[in-house]
Design an enzyme around this catalytic site. Structure first.
Site, mmCIF file in Angstrom:
data_model
loop_
_atom_site.group_PDB
_atom_site.id
_atom_site.type_symbol
_atom_site.label_atom_id
_atom_site.label_comp_id
_atom_site.label_asym_id
_atom_site.label_seq_id
_atom_site.Cartn_x
_atom_site.Cartn_y
_atom_site.Cartn_z
ATOM 1 N N GLU A 38 0.989 -1.149 0.086
ATOM 2 C CA GLU A 38 -0.039 0.046 0.178
ATOM 3 C C GLU A 38 0.962 1.096 -0.141
ATOM 4 O O GLU A 38 1.799 1.268 0.814
ATOM 5 C CB GLU A 38 -0.981 -0.056 1.237
ATOM 6 C CG GLU A 38 -1.491 1.357 1.548
ATOM 7 C CD GLU A 38 -2.400 1.751 0.505
ATOM 8 O OE1 GLU A 38 -3.272 1.188 -0.038
ATOM 9 O OE2 GLU A 38 -2.370 3.154 0.116
ATOM 10 N N ARG A 121 -17.321 3.532 5.637
ATOM 11 C CA ARG A 121 -16.136 2.904 4.740
ATOM 12 C C ARG A 121 -14.927 2.731 5.868
ATOM 13 O O ARG A 121 -14.159 1.705 5.711
ATOM 14 C CB ARG A 121 -15.860 3.822 3.733
ATOM 15 C CG ARG A 121 -17.024 3.956 2.581
ATOM 16 C CD ARG A 121 -16.481 5.225 1.612
ATOM 17 N NE ARG A 121 -15.289 4.532 0.859
ATOM 18 C CZ ARG A 121 -15.510 4.291 -0.521
ATOM 19 N NH1 ARG A 121 -16.659 4.432 -0.951
ATOM 20 N NH2 ARG A 121 -14.529 4.003 -1.058
ATOM 21 N N ARG A 203 -20.726 15.117 0.209
ATOM 22 C CA ARG A 203 -21.050 14.289 0.841
ATOM 23 C C ARG A 203 -20.852 14.589 2.251
ATOM 24 O O ARG A 203 -19.835 15.257 2.684
ATOM 25 C CB ARG A 203 -20.106 12.799 0.595
ATOM 26 C CG ARG A 203 -20.325 12.253 -0.791
ATOM 27 C CD ARG A 203 -19.829 11.001 -1.036
ATOM 28 N NE ARG A 203 -18.410 10.747 -1.182
ATOM 29 C CZ ARG A 203 -17.613 9.750 -1.160
ATOM 30 N NH1 ARG A 203 -18.357 8.736 -1.362
ATOM 31 N NH2 ARG A 203 -16.165 10.053 -1.496
ATOM 32 N N ASP A 318 -11.946 -1.366 -8.419
ATOM 33 C CA ASP A 318 -12.003 0.022 -9.300
ATOM 34 C C ASP A 318 -10.857 -0.103 -10.240
ATOM 35 O O ASP A 318 -10.969 0.801 -11.408
ATOM 36 C CB ASP A 318 -11.819 1.131 -8.356
ATOM 37 C CG ASP A 318 -13.225 1.420 -7.768
ATOM 38 O OD1 ASP A 318 -14.064 0.837 -7.807
ATOM 39 O OD2 ASP A 318 -13.561 2.557 -7.260
ATOM 40 N N ALA A 331 -18.446 -1.230 -5.268
ATOM 41 C CA ALA A 331 -17.609 -2.084 -4.291
ATOM 42 C C ALA A 331 -18.074 -3.542 -4.479
ATOM 43 O O ALA A 331 -17.373 -4.392 -4.291
ATOM 44 C CB ALA A 331 -17.376 -1.607 -3.106
HETATM 45 C C1 LIG Z 1 -19.738 8.799 -3.589
HETATM 46 C C2 LIG Z 1 -19.474 7.388 -3.668
HETATM 47 C C3 LIG Z 1 -20.325 6.452 -3.295
HETATM 48 C C4 LIG Z 1 -20.263 5.024 -3.430
HETATM 49 N N1 LIG Z 1 -21.136 4.084 -2.715
HETATM 50 C C5 LIG Z 1 -20.924 2.884 -2.976
HETATM 51 C C6 LIG Z 1 -21.905 2.086 -2.481
HETATM 52 O O1 LIG Z 1 -22.814 2.268 -1.638
HETATM 53 N N2 LIG Z 1 -21.788 0.575 -2.570
HETATM 54 C C7 LIG Z 1 -20.881 -0.005 -3.495
HETATM 55 O O2 LIG Z 1 -20.834 -1.261 -3.557
HETATM 56 N N3 LIG Z 1 -19.799 1.022 -3.862
HETATM 57 C C8 LIG Z 1 -19.887 2.317 -3.650
HETATM 58 N N4 LIG Z 1 -19.030 3.161 -4.271
HETATM 59 C C9 LIG Z 1 -17.896 2.744 -4.991
HETATM 60 C C10 LIG Z 1 -16.563 2.087 -3.972
HETATM 61 O O3 LIG Z 1 -16.320 2.994 -3.250
HETATM 62 C C11 LIG Z 1 -15.376 1.562 -4.647
HETATM 63 O O4 LIG Z 1 -15.976 0.455 -5.916
HETATM 64 C C12 LIG Z 1 -14.327 0.989 -4.115
HETATM 65 O O5 LIG Z 1 -13.970 1.816 -3.001
HETATM 66 C C13 LIG Z 1 -13.264 0.730 -4.628
HETATM 67 O O6 LIG Z 1 -12.264 -0.193 -3.698
HETATM 68 P P1 LIG Z 1 -10.937 -0.334 -4.300
HETATM 69 O O7 LIG Z 1 -10.284 -1.280 -3.065
HETATM 70 O O8 LIG Z 1 -11.044 -1.098 -5.476
HETATM 71 O O9 LIG Z 1 -10.064 0.751 -4.506
HETATM 72 P P2 LIG Z 1 -9.738 2.260 -3.449
HETATM 73 O O10 LIG Z 1 -10.705 1.949 -2.590
HETATM 74 O O11 LIG Z 1 -9.520 3.282 -4.297
HETATM 75 O O12 LIG Z 1 -8.234 1.239 -3.023
HETATM 76 C C14 LIG Z 1 -7.196 1.678 -3.842
HETATM 77 C C15 LIG Z 1 -5.857 1.646 -2.786
HETATM 78 O O13 LIG Z 1 -4.801 1.402 -3.639
HETATM 79 C C16 LIG Z 1 -3.763 2.162 -3.367
HETATM 80 N N5 LIG Z 1 -2.747 2.331 -4.186
HETATM 81 C C17 LIG Z 1 -3.267 3.492 -5.309
HETATM 82 N N6 LIG Z 1 -1.940 3.306 -6.180
HETATM 83 C C18 LIG Z 1 -1.024 2.421 -5.538
HETATM 84 C C19 LIG Z 1 0.308 2.184 -6.046
HETATM 85 N N7 LIG Z 1 0.906 2.512 -7.182
HETATM 86 N N8 LIG Z 1 1.011 1.410 -5.201
HETATM 87 C C20 LIG Z 1 0.275 0.893 -3.922
HETATM 88 N N9 LIG Z 1 -0.667 1.121 -3.579
HETATM 89 C C21 LIG Z 1 -1.708 2.205 -4.315
HETATM 90 C C22 LIG Z 1 -4.541 3.467 -2.799
HETATM 91 O O14 LIG Z 1 -3.989 4.159 -1.617
HETATM 92 C C23 LIG Z 1 -5.900 2.871 -1.908
HETATM 93 O O15 LIG Z 1 -5.736 2.440 -0.721
HETATM 94 C C24 LIG Z 1 -18.921 4.382 -3.937
HETATM 95 C C25 LIG Z 1 -18.163 5.422 -4.654
HETATM 96 C C26 LIG Z 1 -18.564 6.766 -4.565
HETATM 97 C C27 LIG Z 1 -17.346 7.720 -5.052
#
Ligand SMILES: Cc1cc2nc3c(=O)[nH]c(=O)nc-3n(C[C@H](O)[C@H](O)[C@H](O)COP(=O)(O)OP(=O)(O)OC[C@H]3O[C@@H](n4cnc5c(N)ncnc54)[C@H](O)[C@@H]3O)c2cc1C
Length: 438
Positions: A38, A121, A203, A318, A331
């Site tokens: 991370e 979250r 938000r 994502d 998510a």
């Molecule tokens: C307003 C809003 C409301 C939402 N509501 C919902 C909901 O109700 N239900 C739902 O299912 N989804 C919801 N979502 C979608 C959800 O938030 C995302 O799909 C989810 O957080 C994605 O998680 P992730 O772990 O894929 O990515 P992220 O949470 O973006 O995590 C990525 C991680 O990778 C790390 N990182 C990035 N680049 C690097 C690198 N080069 N090297 C090492 N680490 C790195 C970052 O620091 C971070 O910790 C919502 C989104 C938004 C914007």
């Protein structure tokens, strides 16, 4: 691995967000070695709410029952008999009219099989992180490159601090601006960068008493979508009903200045300006702090990734299919990814042997990742498109459907059915079959 002398599969996960941590827990539950890299110095998530559907919860249970227990402990559970109600936030001119179902309710959708469990979250991330054994996470490790030579059975990760690490498989869970995706597709590939959806989000969470004061008990204590031209507001209770989660989404015809952080400073006055169309939204705008951050909503709708896997590297969550939040399940799609990845890698892990050549072992892993990619592509990219359309519909910009409650309801019902009328068993079996047939 099948052979008792063979080492266990080493999996590197880049990104310690919700999906990276869930995937790690699922792989550890299946006895694989996992390291999360991370880039941040510590766990970080925002204090906003999000929800998980019944399908996502089933995937969590299969990843590791402890994950579902964790969510269950901290979440606000919507009953399957509840409805999400869609309100006209434009025509009613008085608070009394805005509160009355007769004058303001557009339609309602039964939660039925979706039955979201809502959590904060940051609470969920920390609670899940507590399930990880010590030493699994390496903070301040920002991936900047990787080497995946066809003749080798390991991928080499390179970090910004000059260090390297290797693993049998690299899973990029590094979010919407995924470095892994850019490296996998090439920096000039259109899918390497997300696009601005011309929507911004404001938000906040407020104590339930303040929410009740602004919206009335009837609206504040349940999930509501408030719709109006070019603006919509989602509100639902979180933290056992003690707080109300609020998100205001507004259309923004120009571009968004900071495409890296996807945030910009904002003020309560700005929220009032964009959301002051109806008495209820105007009152809700007053509950925002004087200074806040607005979020540019980006997604991969215009430029979907053509694959989620190449060689020993794949992307999930994502990083693979970032979506706008209008359907509220971005998510959840990542949770489904995590389960498929864990299942195909566990199967590959069982087949690998120290007596097989590097090429044979590599091939088995490549097949597993290709199977994951092909199984997840259609559903996750459908969601990205559908979510965009929902956002336009809630803001009455989706052709004639936007202003037609009946058509909206029908479109929503169809999309919801696609989300819940889905067999986790079939998804997993399909992935396993493809992993061995490819
Ligand atoms: C307003 C809003 C409301 C939402 N509501 C919902 C909901 O109700 N239900 C739902 O299912 N989804 C919801 N979502 C979608 C959800 O938030 C995302 O799909 C989810 O957080 C994605 O998680 P992730 O772990 O894929 O990515 P992220 O949470 O973006 O995590 C990525 C991680 O990778 C790390 N990182 C990035 N680049 C690097 C690198 N080069 N090297 C090492 N680490 C790195 C970052 O620091 C971070 O910790 C919502 C989104 C938004 C914007």
């Amino acid at each position: 691995m099948g052979d008792s002398k063979a080492p266990r599969l080493d999996v590197a996960i880049v990104g310690g967000g919700i999906i990276g941590v869930m995937t790690a827990i699922g792989l550890l539950h299946r006895h694989m070695n996992v390291t999360i890299y991370e880039r941040a110095a510590a766990w970080h998530e925002i204090g906003a709410g999000f929800g998980f559907t019944g399908i996502a919860r089933e995937c969590m249970r299969r990843l590791d029952p402890a994950l579902l227990d964790t969510l269950s402990r901290i979440s606000q559970k919507t009953s399957s008999s509840a409805n999400t109600r869609y309100w006209d936030a434009f025509h009613p001119r008085t608070k009394q009219d805005a509160q009355q179902e007769a004058s303001a309710l557009l339609f309602q959708m039964p939660e039925a099989h979706l039955a979201f469990w809502g959590a904060v979250r940051s609470h969920l991330l920390l609670a899940m992180a507590a399930l990880l054994p010590e030493g699994v996470v390496r903070f301040e490790k920002q991936l900047v490159g990787y080497g995946d030579e066809p003749g080798s059975d390991k991928v080499v990760l390179r970090f910004a601090d000059g260090t390297v690490a290797d693993a049998h498989v690299l899973i990029g869970c590094d979010g919407i601006h995924s470095t892994t995706r850019q490296l996998l597709l090439g920096p000039d590939h259109p899918a390497s960068r997300p696009s601005f959806t011309h929507t911004v989000a404001y938000r906040t969470m407020v104590p339930m008493a303040a929410g009740v004061e602004a919206l009335g008990e009837n609206k504040a204590l349940s999930a509501c979508m408030h719709c109006a031209p070019n603006v919509n507001m989602m509100s639902y209770p979180v933290m056992n009903g003690t707080f109300l989660n609020i998100a205001v989404f507004a259309h923004e015809s120009s571009g968004f200045s900071d495409t890296d952080t996807m945030t910009a400073p904002a003020t309560r006055d700005e929220v009032s300006r964009v959301a002051g169309l109806s008495p209820h939204m105007a009152d809700m705008a007053q509950l925002f702090p004087e200074k806040l951050i607005k979020w540019g909503i980006f997604d991969m709708c215009e430029n979907p990734a053509p694959t989620y896997a190449r060689g020993l590297v794949c992307i999930a969550g994502d990083a693979a299919h970032s979506s706008s939040p209008h359907q509220g399940v971005g998510a959840c799609m990542g949770v489904e990814d995590a389960l498929v990845l864990c299942e195909v890698l566990a199967e590959a892990n069982d087949k690998l042997s120290s007596e097989s050549s590097q090429t044979t072992n590599r091939l088995a892993l490549e097949r597993a990742l290709q199977a994951y990619s092909s199984v997840r592509m259609e559903r996750s990219q459908w969601l990205v498109r559908s979510s965009r359309e929902m956002g336009e519909m809630y803001q009455w910009r989706y052709g004639p459907t936007g202003r037609d409650a009946e058509r909206c309801q029908a479109k929503l019902a169809k999309a919801s059915r696609k989300l819940w009328d889905f067999s986790v068993d079939e998804m997993v079996l399909d992935a396993r079959k493809r992993a061995t047939a490819l």
